[in-house]
Design a protein around this motif. Structure first.
Motif, short mmCIF file in Angstrom:
data_model
loop_
_atom_site.label_atom_id
_atom_site.label_comp_id
_atom_site.label_asym_id
_atom_site.label_seq_id
_atom_site.Cartn_x
_atom_site.Cartn_y
_atom_site.Cartn_z
N PHE A 152 0.81 -1.22 0.00
CA PHE A 152 0.00 0.00 0.00
C PHE A 152 0.85 1.27 0.00
O PHE A 152 0.32 2.37 -0.10
N ASP A 153 2.17 1.09 0.15
CA ASP A 153 3.10 2.21 0.11
C ASP A 153 2.78 3.26 1.17
O ASP A 153 2.79 4.47 0.91
N ARG A 154 2.48 2.80 2.37
CA ARG A 154 2.24 3.72 3.48
C ARG A 154 2.34 2.96 4.80
O ARG A 154 2.24 1.73 4.83
N GLU A 155 2.53 3.71 5.88
CA GLU A 155 2.55 3.12 7.21
C GLU A 155 1.14 2.68 7.59
O GLU A 155 0.17 3.41 7.37
N ILE A 156 1.03 1.48 8.14
CA ILE A 156 -0.30 0.97 8.52
C ILE A 156 -0.48 0.95 10.02
O ILE A 156 -1.42 1.50 10.56
N SER A 157 0.42 0.29 10.71
CA SER A 157 0.26 0.12 12.15
C SER A 157 1.60 -0.24 12.76
O SER A 157 2.58 -0.46 12.05
N GLU A 158 1.63 -0.30 14.06
CA GLU A 158 2.84 -0.69 14.78
C GLU A 158 2.58 -2.04 15.44
O GLU A 158 1.64 -2.19 16.22
N VAL A 159 3.41 -3.03 15.11
CA VAL A 159 3.26 -4.35 15.72
C VAL A 159 3.73 -4.28 17.16
O VAL A 159 4.89 -3.99 17.43
N SER A 160 2.82 -4.53 18.09
CA SER A 160 3.16 -4.41 19.51
C SER A 160 2.87 -5.66 20.31
O SER A 160 3.36 -5.82 21.42
N LYS A 161 2.05 -6.56 19.77
CA LYS A 161 1.65 -7.76 20.51
C LYS A 161 2.50 -8.96 20.09
O LYS A 161 2.55 -9.32 18.92
N ALA A 162 3.14 -9.57 21.07
CA ALA A 162 3.86 -10.83 20.84
C ALA A 162 2.87 -11.99 21.00
O ALA A 162 1.68 -11.78 21.27
N GLY A 163 3.37 -13.21 20.85
CA GLY A 163 2.49 -14.37 20.92
C GLY A 163 1.73 -14.47 22.22
O GLY A 163 0.52 -14.75 22.23
N ASP A 164 2.40 -14.25 23.35
CA ASP A 164 1.74 -14.34 24.65
C ASP A 164 0.67 -13.26 24.81
O ASP A 164 -0.38 -13.50 25.43
N ASP A 165 0.92 -12.08 24.26
CA ASP A 165 -0.07 -11.00 24.32
C ASP A 165 -1.32 -11.37 23.52
O ASP A 165 -2.45 -11.08 23.94
N ILE A 166 -1.10 -11.99 22.37
CA ILE A 166 -2.23 -12.41 21.54
C ILE A 166 -3.06 -13.46 22.27
O ILE A 166 -4.29 -13.42 22.27
N ALA A 167 -2.37 -14.40 22.93
CA ALA A 167 -3.08 -15.44 23.68
C ALA A 167 -3.93 -14.84 24.80
O ALA A 167 -5.06 -15.28 25.04
N GLN A 168 -3.41 -13.83 25.47
CA GLN A 168 -4.17 -13.18 26.54
C GLN A 168 -5.36 -12.40 25.99
O GLN A 168 -6.43 -12.37 26.61
N LYS A 169 -5.18 -11.78 24.83
CA LYS A 169 -6.30 -11.07 24.22
C LYS A 169 -7.39 -12.04 23.82
O LYS A 169 -8.59 -11.77 24.00
N LEU A 170 -7.01 -13.19 23.29
CA LEU A 170 -8.00 -14.21 22.93
C LEU A 170 -8.73 -14.72 24.17
O LEU A 170 -9.94 -14.98 24.13
N LEU A 171 -8.01 -14.85 25.28
CA LEU A 171 -8.63 -15.28 26.53
C LEU A 171 -9.65 -14.25 27.00
O LEU A 171 -10.75 -14.60 27.46
N GLU A 172 -9.30 -12.98 26.87
CA GLU A 172 -10.22 -11.90 27.24
C GLU A 172 -11.49 -11.95 26.39
O GLU A 172 -12.61 -11.84 26.90
N ILE A 173 -11.31 -12.13 25.08
CA ILE A 173 -12.46 -12.23 24.17
C ILE A 173 -13.31 -13.44 24.53
O ILE A 173 -14.55 -13.38 24.55
N SER A 174 -12.65 -14.55 24.83
CA SER A 174 -13.35 -15.79 25.15
C SER A 174 -14.22 -15.63 26.39
O SER A 174 -15.39 -16.04 26.41
N LYS A 175 -13.68 -15.02 27.43
CA LYS A 175 -14.41 -14.86 28.68
C LYS A 175 -15.58 -13.89 28.54
O LYS A 175 -16.65 -14.10 29.11
N LYS A 176 -15.38 -12.83 27.79
CA LYS A 176 -16.41 -11.80 27.67
C LYS A 176 -17.57 -12.23 26.79
O LYS A 176 -18.70 -11.79 26.98
#
Length: 243
Positions: free
Chosen positions: A59-83
């Motif tokens: 796309f020839d432009r900045e999109i986002s900043e990668v900030s979540k590692a694998g463990d962070d993604i797992a915790q986010k999925l856990l949060e989504i799962s519980k809610k």
């Protein structure tokens, strides 16, 4: 099952010459050396950064900043799962020149990694193209000639983690597909009895770090839907019931 509504769902087949820049155009062996001292969680972040670079270059432009590692993604999925009372997982399938790189993360768990050796990128992409040709060929419209191909693709891509998905009662899969697989209609993969879409809610994402991962239920969403069955210069669609 519920569908995960994502703010960014992209399915593109990229021109490899355009998407691979100097900073990500390393061989698998070179990347292995560069990430040798990283944890699996950190390697997931590196993989996500590679994907981010591909989209930014395309796309020839900045999109986002990668900030979540694998463990962070797992915790986010856990949060989504519980809610939301769902069991989501993120599934990466990245073709490499000599093998297929698979990564699975589900709620609160460490990333799982499998490399399907000897499954070369060119052979995998050839099967994807053959399948796409089968399902877009009007002469094959009412045949099941495609089944052999989608069953082979299922065995290569999904089967290695099938037991993990079942054991953890996963019901929603977010697929992140590497170059060459992005035109694959993942829902059509077949295990010999069922299509993948019959077993799971599915979404295609560019990378987990590139989406809005806040879950939005759709039960009360207001939806405008429209379509057409007859056209001035084309034959009408068959089997459309006009009320």
């Amino acid at each position: 099952m519920f569908l995960l509504i994502l703010s960014l769902t992209i399915m593109f087949s990229f021109n490899s010459e355009k998407t691979l820049s100097e900073d990500i155009n390393f061989s698998p062996k070179e990347r292995d050396k560069m990430t040798a001292n990283l944890t699996i969680s950190e390697k997931v972040m590196k993989m996500e950064q590679r994907l981010e670079k591909e989209f930014e270059n395309y796309f020839d432009r900045e999109i986002s900043e990668v900030s979540k590692a694998g463990d962070d993604i797992a915790q986010k999925l856990l949060e989504i799962s519980k809610k939301n009372n769902i069991r989501p997982a993120v599934f990466w399938a990245i073709p490499e020149p000599e093998y297929l790189h698979l990564v699975l993360i589900y709620p609160g768990k460490k990333p799982l990694v499998q490399d399907i050796d000897f499954l070369k990128r060119e052979n995998l992409i050839r099967k994807v193209k053959l399948f796409n040709n089968e399902i877009t060929n009007p002469q094959m419209l009412f045949t099941n000639s495609y089944l052999s191909l989608v069953q082979q693709l299922y065995q290569s891509i999904v089967k290695p983690f099938e037991g993990n998905l079942q054991e953890d009662k996963i019901d929603t899969i977010l697929f992140c597909l590497g170059a060459g697989l992005r035109t694959l209609p993942i829902a059509a993969l077949h295990d010999g009895k069922q299509f993948l879409v019959e077993k799971y809610s599915l979404a295609i994402i560019p990378a987990f770090n590139l989406i809005d991962s806040n879950y939005t239920p759709i039960q009360k969403a207001r939806i405008l839907a429209m379509g057409a069955s007859e056209f001035p210069t084309q034959s009408p669609l068959q089997w459309i019931i006009n009320n």
